[in-house]
Scaffold this motif. Sequence first.
Motif, PDB file in Angstrom:
ATOM      1  N   ALA A  66       0.808  58.294  44.250  1.00 35.86           N
ATOM      2  CA  ALA A  66       0.598  56.848  44.069  1.00 35.86           C
ATOM      3  C   ALA A  66      -0.626  56.580  43.190  1.00 35.86           C
ATOM      4  N   ARG A  67      -1.660  57.374  43.342  1.00 38.63           N
ATOM      5  CA  ARG A  67      -2.894  57.161  42.560  1.00 38.63           C
ATOM      6  C   ARG A  67      -2.721  57.467  41.074  1.00 38.63           C
ATOM      7  N   LEU A  68      -1.685  58.206  40.689  1.00 41.03           N
ATOM      8  CA  LEU A  68      -1.449  58.421  39.268  1.00 41.03           C
ATOM      9  C   LEU A  68      -1.314  57.080  38.545  1.00 41.03           C
ATOM     10  N   PHE A  69      -0.602  56.141  39.154  1.00 42.54           N
ATOM     11  CA  PHE A  69      -0.458  54.803  38.573  1.00 42.54           C
ATOM     12  C   PHE A  69      -1.770  54.020  38.679  1.00 42.54           C
ATOM     13  N   ASP A  70      -2.366  54.048  39.853  1.00 34.26           N
ATOM     14  CA  ASP A  70      -3.602  53.292  40.071  1.00 34.26           C
ATOM     15  C   ASP A  70      -4.692  53.687  39.078  1.00 34.26           C
ATOM     16  N   ARG A  71      -4.712  54.953  38.711  1.00 37.17           N
ATOM     17  CA  ARG A  71      -5.742  55.458  37.786  1.00 37.17           C
ATOM     18  C   ARG A  71      -5.279  55.468  36.326  1.00 37.17           C
ATOM     19  N   HIS A  72      -4.113  54.891  36.080  1.00 37.52           N
ATOM     20  CA  HIS A  72      -3.544  54.813  34.723  1.00 37.52           C
ATOM     21  C   HIS A  72      -3.296  56.188  34.117  1.00 37.52           C
ATOM     22  N   ASN A  73      -2.893  57.141  34.969  1.00 37.96           N
ATOM     23  CA  ASN A  73      -2.613  58.503  34.509  1.00 37.96           C
ATOM     24  C   ASN A  73      -1.134  58.764  34.271  1.00 37.96           C
ATOM     25  N   SER A  74      -0.247  58.146  35.074  1.00 36.19           N
ATOM     26  CA  SER A  74       1.178  58.409  34.943  1.00 36.19           C
ATOM     27  C   SER A  74       1.944  57.519  35.911  1.00 36.19           C
ATOM     28  N   PHE A  75       3.242  57.819  36.061  1.00 33.87           N
ATOM     29  CA  PHE A  75       4.118  57.062  36.950  1.00 33.87           C
ATOM     30  C   PHE A  75       4.867  58.025  37.852  1.00 33.87           C
ATOM     31  N   MET A 119      -0.985  52.742  22.217  1.00 33.96           N
ATOM     32  CA  MET A 119      -0.407  52.133  23.399  1.00 33.96           C
ATOM     33  C   MET A 119      -1.547  51.559  24.247  1.00 33.96           C
ATOM     34  N   SER A 120      -1.351  50.355  24.705  1.00 32.37           N
ATOM     35  CA  SER A 120      -2.361  49.741  25.557  1.00 32.37           C
ATOM     36  C   SER A 120      -2.068  50.064  27.018  1.00 32.37           C
ATOM     37  N   ASP A 121      -3.040  49.782  27.853  1.00 32.82           N
ATOM     38  CA  ASP A 121      -2.852  50.009  29.284  1.00 32.82           C
ATOM     39  C   ASP A 121      -2.097  48.859  29.950  1.00 32.82           C
ATOM     40  N   LYS A 122      -1.538  47.937  29.134  1.00 35.02           N
ATOM     41  CA  LYS A 122      -0.718  46.852  29.696  1.00 35.02           C
ATOM     42  C   LYS A 122       0.450  47.393  30.508  1.00 35.02           C
ATOM     43  N   ILE A 123       0.889  48.578  30.165  1.00 41.11           N
ATOM     44  CA  ILE A 123       1.998  49.212  30.875  1.00 41.11           C
ATOM     45  C   ILE A 123       1.674  49.377  32.370  1.00 41.11           C
ATOM     46  N   PHE A 124       0.388  49.375  32.700  1.00 43.55           N
ATOM     47  CA  PHE A 124      -0.042  49.585  34.084  1.00 43.55           C
ATOM     48  C   PHE A 124      -0.341  48.281  34.830  1.00 43.55           C
ATOM     49  N   GLU A 125       0.012  47.137  34.252  1.00 41.18           N
ATOM     50  CA  GLU A 125      -0.276  45.862  34.918  1.00 41.18           C
ATOM     51  C   GLU A 125       0.503  45.711  36.223  1.00 41.18           C
ATOM     52  N   LYS A 126       1.751  46.123  36.221  1.00 41.22           N
ATOM     53  CA  LYS A 126       2.593  46.014  37.413  1.00 41.22           C
ATOM     54  C   LYS A 126       3.475  47.250  37.485  1.00 41.22           C
ATOM     55  N   PHE A 127       3.569  47.831  38.678  1.00 41.19           N
ATOM     56  CA  PHE A 127       4.383  49.034  38.823  1.00 41.19           C
ATOM     57  C   PHE A 127       5.841  48.693  38.556  1.00 41.19           C
ATOM     58  N   PRO A 128       6.513  49.480  37.693  1.00 39.20           N
ATOM     59  CA  PRO A 128       7.902  49.169  37.333  1.00 39.20           C
ATOM     60  C   PRO A 128       8.892  49.612  38.414  1.00 39.20           C
ATOM     61  N   GLU A 129       9.651  48.659  38.911  1.00 38.92           N
ATOM     62  CA  GLU A 129      10.726  48.971  39.861  1.00 38.92           C
ATOM     63  C   GLU A 129      12.019  49.093  39.069  1.00 38.92           C
ATOM     64  N   ILE A 130      12.819  50.108  39.404  1.00 41.60           N
ATOM     65  CA  ILE A 130      14.063  50.370  38.691  1.00 41.60           C
ATOM     66  C   ILE A 130      15.204  50.405  39.702  1.00 41.60           C
ATOM     67  N   LYS A 131      16.238  49.608  39.451  1.00 41.20           N
ATOM     68  CA  LYS A 131      17.419  49.610  40.329  1.00 41.20           C
ATOM     69  C   LYS A 131      18.443  50.606  39.796  1.00 41.20           C
ATOM     70  N   LEU A 132      18.914  51.456  40.678  1.00 39.19           N
ATOM     71  CA  LEU A 132      19.996  52.389  40.352  1.00 39.19           C
ATOM     72  C   LEU A 132      21.279  51.872  41.007  1.00 39.19           C
ATOM     73  N   ASP A 133      22.335  52.637  40.938  1.00 40.37           N
ATOM     74  CA  ASP A 133      23.601  52.268  41.576  1.00 40.37           C
ATOM     75  C   ASP A 133      23.540  52.499  43.081  1.00 40.37           C
ATOM     76  N   ASP A 134      24.497  51.890  43.790  1.00 39.30           N
ATOM     77  CA  ASP A 134      24.731  52.160  45.215  1.00 39.30           C
ATOM     78  C   ASP A 134      23.537  51.861  46.115  1.00 39.30           C
ATOM     79  N   GLY A 135      22.792  50.795  45.818  1.00 39.09           N
ATOM     80  CA  GLY A 135      21.715  50.368  46.704  1.00 39.09           C
ATOM     81  C   GLY A 135      20.485  51.251  46.696  1.00 39.09           C
ATOM     82  N   ILE A 136      20.301  52.032  45.651  1.00 36.43           N
ATOM     83  CA  ILE A 136      19.130  52.898  45.520  1.00 36.43           C
ATOM     84  C   ILE A 136      18.179  52.255  44.512  1.00 36.43           C
ATOM     85  N   ILE A 137      16.903  52.215  44.856  1.00 37.41           N
ATOM     86  CA  ILE A 137      15.890  51.721  43.924  1.00 37.41           C
ATOM     87  C   ILE A 137      14.783  52.763  43.774  1.00 37.41           C
ATOM     88  N   LEU A 138      14.122  52.683  42.652  1.00 36.38           N
ATOM     89  CA  LEU A 138      12.896  53.437  42.421  1.00 36.38           C
ATOM     90  C   LEU A 138      11.780  52.415  42.503  1.00 36.38           C
TER      91      LEU A 138
END
Length: 184
Positions: free
Chosen positions: A65-74, A1-20
Motif C-alpha cells: 500500500a505504501r508504494l502508492f502513498d510514497r509515489h513509488n508504484s501501484f 510525467m508529473s506526480d498527478k498520477i498519484f492524486e487518487k488511487f485508480p480503481e479498475i473494474k474487471l468482469d464477474d464482479g471483480i475489482i482492483l
Amino acid sequence: MSDKIFEKFPEIKLDDGIILRQILPDIDYLYFYNYITDPKVTAYLAPEDIPSNQESAKFELGYWARLFDRHNSFYWAIVVERANRIIGTCGFNFWNRSQKRVEISYDLDHNYWGKSITTNAVKAISDFAFMQMEAQRIQATVAIDNIPSIRVLEKSNFKKEGVLEKYGFLNNQPRDFYMYAICR
C-alpha cells in the motif's frame, strides 16, 4: 510525467464482479493471510514473501500500500466487489521511471484459479502501465515449472525471453526462472 498520477488511487473494474482497488491493510490482512499461506500458493513464493503470522501479513500489505502513498508504484487488491473481500494482489513491485520499465507480480487465492481473474487483472494493469505510467516494458519472472503463471503471462501477450539460471530460491532450493516481457 508529473506526480498527478498519484492524486487518487485508480480503481479498475474487471468482469464477474471483480475489482482492483487500493489495498487496505487493516481490513484485508486476515483474508490475505489465509490464502497466501496455503501450500498451493506458497509453492511458488520466496520464503520472505510468506507471512509467518497475521501481523506480518498486515505488515506485508502495508508495504504494498505504501508504494502508492510514497509515489513509488501501484499495487492493487483483487477483490470480490459484493463482499469487499480480497482474493489476491497484483501490481508493479518495481518501477524504473527513467528507463520506463516496470516489473509485475501477482498472487491469487487457489479457490479462484482457472477463472481468468489473474489474466484479466494482468491485462488491465498492463494497459494502465502503458497508458498512465508511460511504461515501454513490463517484465515478469516466473519459476519454470509454474505452469499456471506461465499461462497467465502468455494469455496476456507476454513473450518468453530466456532462462535465468538459479535466479531464486523456492522451498530452500535454487530454482531456474523464465524472464517474460511485453513491450509497448
